[in-house]
Design an enzyme around this catalytic site. Sequence first.
Site, PDB file in Angstrom:
ATOM      1  CG  ASP A  30      -2.049   0.415   1.645  1.00 57.00           C
ATOM      2  OD1 ASP A  30      -2.984   0.627   0.843  1.00 57.00           O
ATOM      3  OD2 ASP A  30      -1.779   2.306   1.496  1.00 57.00           O
ATOM      4  CG  HIS A  46     -13.383  -3.438 -12.639  1.00 54.35           C
ATOM      5  ND1 HIS A  46     -12.983  -2.375 -11.597  1.00 54.35           N
ATOM      6  CD2 HIS A  46     -14.512  -2.821 -13.034  1.00 54.35           C
ATOM      7  CE1 HIS A  46     -13.014  -1.357 -11.726  1.00 54.35           C
ATOM      8  NE2 HIS A  46     -14.231  -2.060 -12.029  1.00 54.35           N
ATOM      9  CG  ASN A  86     -12.151  -0.599   4.121  1.00 53.74           C
ATOM     10  OD1 ASN A  86     -11.991  -1.032   5.333  1.00 53.74           O
ATOM     11  ND2 ASN A  86     -10.508   0.164   3.522  1.00 53.74           N
ATOM     12  N   GLY A  92     -15.098   2.938   3.867  1.00 54.51           N
ATOM     13  CA  GLY A  92     -13.862   4.166   3.140  1.00 54.51           C
ATOM     14  C   GLY A  92     -13.793   3.484   2.256  1.00 54.51           C
ATOM     15  CG  HIS A  97      -9.995  -2.986  -9.396  1.00 54.42           C
ATOM     16  ND1 HIS A  97      -9.664  -3.434 -10.092  1.00 54.42           N
ATOM     17  CD2 HIS A  97      -9.342  -4.536  -8.228  1.00 54.42           C
ATOM     18  CE1 HIS A  97      -9.063  -4.536 -10.480  1.00 54.42           C
ATOM     19  NE2 HIS A  97      -9.348  -5.175 -10.330  1.00 54.42           N
ATOM     20  CG  HIS A  99      -8.730  -3.120  -2.597  1.00 54.02           C
ATOM     21  ND1 HIS A  99      -9.654  -2.476  -3.150  1.00 54.02           N
ATOM     22  CD2 HIS A  99      -8.273  -2.224  -1.342  1.00 54.02           C
ATOM     23  CE1 HIS A  99      -9.962  -1.789  -1.973  1.00 54.02           C
ATOM     24  NE2 HIS A  99      -9.530  -1.018  -1.379  1.00 54.02           N
ATOM     25  CG  HIS A 101      -6.585  -2.980   2.818  1.00 55.25           C
ATOM     26  ND1 HIS A 101      -5.732  -1.848   3.161  1.00 55.25           N
ATOM     27  CD2 HIS A 101      -7.862  -2.617   2.840  1.00 55.25           C
ATOM     28  CE1 HIS A 101      -6.362  -0.815   2.390  1.00 55.25           C
ATOM     29  NE2 HIS A 101      -7.786  -1.475   1.723  1.00 55.25           N
TER      30      HIS A 101
END
Length: 113
Positions: A30, A46, A86, A92, A97, A99, A101
């Site tokens: 990130d 996507h 998220n 937030g 696309h 993802h 974390h």
Amino acid sequence: MSDCIFCKIINGEIPADKLYEDDRVIAFRDIHPQAPVHFLVVPKKHIPATTEITPENSGEVAYVFEIIAKLAKQEHLDGGFRVVNNCGENAGQTVPHLHFHVLAGKVMGETIV
Ligand code: 5GP
Ligand code: ZN
């Protein structure tokens, strides 16, 4: 998606600090890390958000978690890690696309799960 920043990283139009890549998934650090270890694991397809996961594309999501398990070993996240997704405005989500974390390298607080 031509205006999607993660599609641009996938296409090589924008550089990223990659940890892993194959034909279905990419993982990169990130740009604004929120833990000593903070990377994103992203399906190349996507999918805009978790709300858009369907029987047709959920295999990509399952595969993302296979790669998270692989990267946890590769990056020696032996003390544990947190996976965060998220979805939507209140959570937030800033990049539309899908993802995940992966956060590690410190003891996480007990707030927000
Ligand atoms: P979200 O807020 O949508 O869950 O997470 C998007 C994440 O993507 C943020 O943590 C943000 O720092 C990261 N990000 C946004 N643009 C870029 C970029 O161009 N490169 C990298 N490596 N990360 C990015
Ligand atoms: Zn995209």
